[in-house]
Scaffold this motif. Structure first.
Motif, PDB file in Angstrom:
ATOM      1  N   TYR A 206     -62.779  54.787  29.360  1.00 32.71           N
ATOM      2  CA  TYR A 206     -61.831  55.850  29.697  1.00 32.71           C
ATOM      3  C   TYR A 206     -62.282  57.177  29.082  1.00 32.71           C
TER       4      TYR A 206
ATOM      5  N   HIS B  76     -48.072  66.164  30.544  1.00 31.65           N
ATOM      6  CA  HIS B  76     -49.319  66.434  31.271  1.00 31.65           C
ATOM      7  C   HIS B  76     -48.994  66.439  32.772  1.00 31.65           C
TER       8      HIS B  76
ATOM      9  N   HIS C  72     -55.769  66.428  28.573  1.00 30.64           N
ATOM     10  CA  HIS C  72     -56.945  66.489  29.417  1.00 30.64           C
ATOM     11  C   HIS C  72     -57.003  67.754  30.267  1.00 30.64           C
TER      12      HIS C  72
ATOM     13  N   HIS D  10     -51.796  55.697  29.452  1.00 27.28           N
ATOM     14  CA  HIS D  10     -52.451  54.620  30.201  1.00 27.28           C
ATOM     15  C   HIS D  10     -52.795  53.486  29.224  1.00 27.28           C
TER      16      HIS D  10
ATOM     17  N   ASP E 225     -52.971  61.267  27.822  1.00 28.08           N
ATOM     18  CA  ASP E 225     -54.256  60.650  28.174  1.00 28.08           C
ATOM     19  C   ASP E 225     -55.080  60.228  26.945  1.00 28.08           C
TER      20      ASP E 225
ATOM     21  N   ASP F 133     -50.973  61.592  38.294  1.00 26.26           N
ATOM     22  CA  ASP F 133     -50.747  60.190  37.913  1.00 26.26           C
ATOM     23  C   ASP F 133     -49.577  60.062  36.938  1.00 26.26           C
ATOM     24  N   HIS F 134     -49.173  61.172  36.335  1.00 29.14           N
ATOM     25  CA  HIS F 134     -48.011  61.156  35.436  1.00 29.14           C
ATOM     26  C   HIS F 134     -46.842  61.986  35.967  1.00 29.14           C
TER      27      HIS F 134
ATOM     28  N   GLU G  51     -50.934  66.242  35.467  1.00 30.32           N
ATOM     29  CA  GLU G  51     -51.757  65.564  36.465  1.00 30.32           C
ATOM     30  C   GLU G  51     -50.883  64.551  37.227  1.00 30.32           C
TER      31      GLU G  51
HETATM   32 FE1  FEO Z   1     -55.191  63.435  33.099  1.00 31.04          FE
HETATM   33 FE2  FEO Z   1     -53.828  60.296  33.269  1.00 31.04          FE
HETATM   34  O1  FEO Z   1     -54.127  62.064  33.763  1.00 31.04           O
END
Ligand code: FEO
Length: 396
Positions: free
Chosen positions: A191, A77, A144, A222, A163, A81-82, A79
Motif C-alpha cells: 500500500y 480525506h 494522501h 483501509h 490512508d 473511496d472515502h 478521495e
Molecule cells: Fe487516498 Fe483511500 O484514498
C-alpha cells in the motif's frame, strides 16, 4: 466479527472482497473502506465508504444508533473511496454537520452537490467535544491529498489516520493481531509503495507530529486496525519514507526475441555471486504493483528493454511511467537492452527514465546488436556483480 475498538467506538465500514483494481494498483487482497462510529453525548461518524456501498454503510450505522443521533460526520480525506458514500449519508442524517478542513470542503464541493449540507470547518489543532470524549484535528497535507487530515481522540488514545498506515487488505477480522503479522506488514508495504511512496517527506513530517501523541490504536481508512503492532508499523514506515536500501537487487526487463532476456539472465548470475537477495521480473508476467512494492527497499536495479519501433517495449513503458509517478529514492542502477538497427529507444529511453527518477546511474547502458555475444554477456555478468557488491553493504 468484533468491530469494537473501545467501549462506544465501533468500525462501521465495508469489506470489499472482490475489488482488484485501485487506479492501477492491482489489489489482489481486496480492500476495506473503514468508517468508525463514536457514540457519546454527541455521536460522530469518522469517514465514509465508496459510493456503491453507501446503503450498507447506513444500515451498519443504524445497527448501533438512530441516524438522528449523528451530530458530526468527519471527512478526513476527500478521495471518493472515502467520500463517495457521504452524500447519501448526509441526506439521511438530519442533524449532522460535515466536519472537515477548508481544503476538504472545497474538494467535496467540487465532487458532489453539497448545497444542503451543514458545515463545521476545522483547522489544524482545533477540537470538538462529544461529551466524555473529544475529536482533535491534525492537518496532514499530501498524505494522501492536499486536504488530508488525521482525527485524534485523546481520551481513548486512538488516531484515525485515514490512508496512512492503511492496507488494501480484505479480512474478516478488524485488528492487526487477528491476522499473521508478516501478511499485514506486507500489505502495508504494498500500500505504501503503490499509493504514497512519492509523498515520503510529508509522511515523515506527519509521523513526527504523530509521535508527539499518546497513541494506543491507529485506525486507518483501509485494512486492519493497529492495536498490537504499532511499534512494528512505525519502524517500517521510518524505513519506507526514505526508501531505505537493503541488501537486495532487482533485474527488471522486457524481451522480444530473448536477447534482452539473455542479458538479464547474465546480470542476475553476476549479482547472485554476492550475498544479496535478488529479484527478477519480466514486465510481461509481473504486474507493476508487485514490481514497485519490491523496488521500495532494493539498493540497486538493472532495467532492460529491447528497441521496438525506435522506442521501448510498451509494457516496459507502462511500468516506467508508473514508477516515475511514485518516485522511488535512494537507488542506483543501469540500463541495458538489445537492438537491431537503431540504438534509439530501448536502453537509451530506459536510462532517460531512470535519470528522471533520480536513480543514480552507475554506468553507460549495456547494449547488444541482435543476439548478445559471450563478451557482452560477461559485461552483463560483471555489471550484476558490481550491483550485488554495492547492495551487500546494507542491512535488512
Ligand atoms: Fe487516498 Fe483511500 O484514498
Amino acid at each position: 466479527m468484533n468491530t469494537e475498538l473501545k467501549n462506544g467506538i465501533n468500525w462501521v465500514g465495508h469489506i470489499d472482497w472482490t475489488v482488484r483494481d485501485f487506479h492501477g494498483y492491482k489489489t489482489e487482497s481486496g480492500s476495506t473502506y473503514n468508517s468508525y462510529l463514536i457514540e457519546d453525548e454527541k455521536c460522530a461518524v469518522i469517514d465514509g465508504v465508496k459510493g456503491p456501498y453507501s446503503d450498507k454503510h447506513i444500515e451498519h450505522i443504524k445497527s448501533f444508533t438512530a441516524l438522528e443521533n449523528i451530530n458530526y460526520i468527519v471527512c478526513n480525506h476527500a478521495e471518493p473511496d472515502h467520500s463517495g458514500g457521504l452524500p447519501a449519508l448526509m441526506a439521511v442524517c438530519p442533524n449532522a454537520e460535515m466536519v472537515c478542513n477548508e481544503k476538504c470542503k472545497i474538494a467535496l464541493e467540487k465532487h458532489f452537490d453539497t448545497s444542503a449540507w451543514k458545515w463545521h470547518v476545522v483547522d489544524d489543532g482545533d477540537s470538538i467535544s462529544l461529551g466524555k470524549r473529544s475529536l482533535s484535528f491534525i492537518n496532514t497535507p499530501m498524505v494522501h491529498w492536499p486536504e488530508s487530515m488525521f482525527t485524534y481522540v485523546p481520551e481513548d488514545k486512538i488516531l484515525f489516520s485515514m490512508d496512512a498506515f492503511g492496507q488494501h487488505f480484505a479480512s474478516a477480522f478488524r485488528f492487526d493481531d487477528e491476522e499473521p503479522l508478516d501478511v499485514v506488514l506486507h500489505e502495508a508495504k504494498a500500500y505504501y509503495a503503490n499509493i504514497v511512496m512519492l509523498y515520503g517527506r510529508p509522511i515523515a513530517q506527519t509521523m513526527a507530529k504523530a509521535a508527539e501523541l499518546d497513541i494506543e490504536m491507529i485506525a486507518p481508512s483501509h485494512g486492519v486496525i493497529w492495536r498490537s503492532h504499532l511499534k512494528e508499523v512505525f519502524e517500517a514506515y521510518q524505513k519506507w519514507v526514505v526508501c531505505k536500501p537493503t541488501p537486495k537487487i532487482i533485474v527488471l526487463y522486457a524481451t522480444m526475441w530473448n536477447s534482452t532476456q539473455q542479458m538479464a539472465d547474465a546480470i542476475l548470475e553476476g549479482a547472485q555471486e554476492c550475498d544479496v537477495e535478488a529479484r527478477f521480473y519480466n514486465v510481461d508476467t509481473t504486474h507493476a504493483t508487485t514490481i514497485v512494492t519490491e523496488i521500495l527497499d532494493c539498493a540497486a536495479i538493472a532495467i532492460g528493454s529491447p528497441t521496438l519501433n525506435n522506442t521501448l517495449m510498451p509494457n516496459m513503458a507502462g511500468v516506467l511511467c508508473y514508477m516515475k509517478g511514485l518516485r522511488p529514492t535512494n537507488k542506483q542502477g543501469f540500463a541495458f537492452g538489445s537492438y537491431g538497427w537503431s540504438k534509439r529507444g530501448g536502453a537509451s529511453e530506459v536510462e532517460d527514465a531512470m535519470k528522471e527518477m533520480k536513480i543514480e546511474i552507475t554506468q553507460d547502458p549495456i547494449r547488444s546488436q541482435y543476439v548478445p555475444t559471450p563478451e557482452i554477456l560477461e559485461q552483463c555478468r560483471e555489471a550484476g556483480r558490481q550491483m550485488g557488491k554495492y547492495a551487500e553493504q546494507f542491512e535488512n
